[in-house]
Design a protein around this motif. Structure first.
Motif, mmCIF file in Angstrom:
data_model
loop_
_atom_site.group_PDB
_atom_site.id
_atom_site.type_symbol
_atom_site.label_atom_id
_atom_site.label_comp_id
_atom_site.label_asym_id
_atom_site.label_seq_id
_atom_site.Cartn_x
_atom_site.Cartn_y
_atom_site.Cartn_z
ATOM 1 N N ARG A 124 -6.834 6.061 -1.671
ATOM 2 C CA ARG A 124 -6.724 5.652 -0.254
ATOM 3 C C ARG A 124 -6.928 6.928 0.487
ATOM 4 O O ARG A 124 -6.003 7.854 0.404
ATOM 5 C CB ARG A 124 -5.533 5.113 0.032
ATOM 6 C CG ARG A 124 -5.241 4.535 1.476
ATOM 7 C CD ARG A 124 -3.766 3.848 1.729
ATOM 8 N NE ARG A 124 -3.898 2.590 1.178
ATOM 9 C CZ ARG A 124 -2.732 1.599 1.007
ATOM 10 N NH1 ARG A 124 -1.556 2.143 1.712
ATOM 11 N NH2 ARG A 124 -3.020 0.594 0.782
ATOM 12 N N GLN A 125 -7.619 6.865 1.479
ATOM 13 C CA GLN A 125 -8.033 7.850 2.437
ATOM 14 C C GLN A 125 -7.950 9.298 1.760
ATOM 15 O O GLN A 125 -7.155 10.228 2.106
ATOM 16 C CB GLN A 125 -6.772 7.758 3.408
ATOM 17 C CG GLN A 125 -6.981 6.301 4.213
ATOM 18 C CD GLN A 125 -5.868 6.104 5.362
ATOM 19 O OE1 GLN A 125 -4.977 7.084 5.453
ATOM 20 N NE2 GLN A 125 -6.024 5.223 6.070
ATOM 21 N N GLY A 183 -11.055 -0.494 2.065
ATOM 22 C CA GLY A 183 -11.528 0.853 1.603
ATOM 23 C C GLY A 183 -10.782 1.365 0.314
ATOM 24 O O GLY A 183 -10.999 2.040 -0.405
ATOM 25 N N ASP A 184 -9.642 0.697 0.121
ATOM 26 C CA ASP A 184 -8.845 0.923 -1.170
ATOM 27 C C ASP A 184 -9.533 0.781 -2.235
ATOM 28 O O ASP A 184 -10.340 -0.382 -2.490
ATOM 29 C CB ASP A 184 -7.525 -0.074 -0.904
ATOM 30 C CG ASP A 184 -6.454 0.548 -0.114
ATOM 31 O OD1 ASP A 184 -6.580 1.579 0.499
ATOM 32 O OD2 ASP A 184 -5.399 -0.224 -0.055
ATOM 33 N N GLY A 209 -16.090 4.669 -4.255
ATOM 34 C CA GLY A 209 -15.625 3.242 -3.582
ATOM 35 C C GLY A 209 -16.579 2.376 -4.361
ATOM 36 O O GLY A 209 -16.203 2.323 -5.838
ATOM 37 N N ARG A 210 -17.040 1.041 -3.727
ATOM 38 C CA ARG A 210 -17.613 0.224 -4.312
ATOM 39 C C ARG A 210 -19.042 0.316 -5.419
ATOM 40 O O ARG A 210 -19.988 1.052 -4.773
ATOM 41 C CB ARG A 210 -18.054 -1.027 -3.469
ATOM 42 C CG ARG A 210 -17.453 -2.133 -3.449
ATOM 43 C CD ARG A 210 -18.013 -3.274 -2.631
ATOM 44 N NE ARG A 210 -18.546 -2.906 -1.316
ATOM 45 C CZ ARG A 210 -19.303 -3.498 -0.545
ATOM 46 N NH1 ARG A 210 -19.834 -4.731 -0.960
ATOM 47 N NH2 ARG A 210 -19.745 -3.234 0.579
ATOM 48 N N SER A 237 -12.182 -2.826 -5.657
ATOM 49 C CA SER A 237 -12.374 -2.163 -4.588
ATOM 50 C C SER A 237 -12.140 -3.300 -3.357
ATOM 51 O O SER A 237 -12.548 -4.432 -3.762
ATOM 52 C CB SER A 237 -13.709 -1.517 -4.329
ATOM 53 O OG SER A 237 -14.119 -0.604 -5.171
#
Length: 246
Positions: A124-125, A183-184, A209-210, A237
């Motif tokens: 995350r971030q 976005g996690d 990500g995805r 995701s």
């Protein structure tokens, strides 16, 4: 929030059989990794029983209700593994069981439930967070303050499990709940995977990500090392509904 996921499992370089089992039900908000123990037949039987049972669950209520269903199912499996399974399979008495890490998601929140040393990570971030704490002697020695990490790692039974499905008559599950952000990216994996990869290597894949190939690439990277154990990864995701509709 919608979900996309990828998953991959491999027996590794030294084992002919895969005692891991994985589950991905993005439409139901349920994912799991189970790492069997007790030899090929018993280990594979235990992990497959966990995944098949979770796959059959109705998951159409609130997060709390779905979480309760998963807990009840795991407790039922725990009782069965200690009695019926070994008799039906015709195997001599011996250890039979499995780790499990399960992720249940719904309505902007998620819960991770686990027993054993399979793990759940959250990207995350630009930060990687380990959401689970291993149920192993190694972790117990550190948490209890009896040894530092370096000394505990040298203990002959360091990675023996202190909890698992089927290991004890009374099952103790740990859990953690958290809000989901767009976005996690979450990773569920067996110890065969994370013991072969550094945090930096995990981050390198999860930050993409995805990706339909995220789980397969993690396993492929782990296979560049000795990979003595089975390797399993499920990458999940969180996808905003608006971006999904475009």
């Amino acid at each position: 929030m919608n979900w996309s996921s990828s998953y991959f499992s491999h027996p590794g370089k030294r084992r002919q059989h895969n005692e891991d089992a994985i589950l991905a039900r993005p439409d139901a908000g349920l994912w799991a990794v189970a790492d069997g123990m007790g030899g090929h037949h018993n280990g594979a039987l235990a992990s497959r029983l966990i995944v098949d049972t979770l796959n059959a669950l109705e998951m159409n209520d609130t997060l709390e209700q779905n979480q309760r269903r998963v807990r009840q199912a795991l407790n039922q499996i725990n009782r069965r593994l200690s009695t019926d399974v070994t008799r039906v399979a015709g195997q001599p008495p011996g250890p039979v069981g499995s780790t499990v890490v399960a992720l249940i998601a719904g309505a902007g929140r998620a819960t991770c439930i686990w027993a054993g040393d399979s793990r759940c990570y959250l990207w995350r971030q630009n930060h990687l967070h380990l959401l689970t704490r291993d149920h192993s002697l190694f972790q117990h020695l550190i948490t209890a303050g009896r040894m530092g990490a370096e000394r505990a790692a040298k203990h002959p039974g360091a990675y023996a499990l202190t909890r698992a499905i089927g290991a004890h008559e009374q099952l103790r599950l740990d859990s953690t709940s958290f809000a989901i952000q767009a976005g996690d990216v979450l990773l569920l994996c067996s110890d065969g995977l994370y013991r072969q990869l550094t945090p930096a290597q995990l981050i390198e894949e999860l930050k993409r990500g995805r990706s339909a190939n995220a789980a397969a690439r993690l396993v492929k990277n782990a296979m560049r090392g000795p990979a003595p154990d089975n390797l399993s990864a499920v990458v999940v995701s969180a996808v905003p509904e608006l971006s999904n509709a475009r």
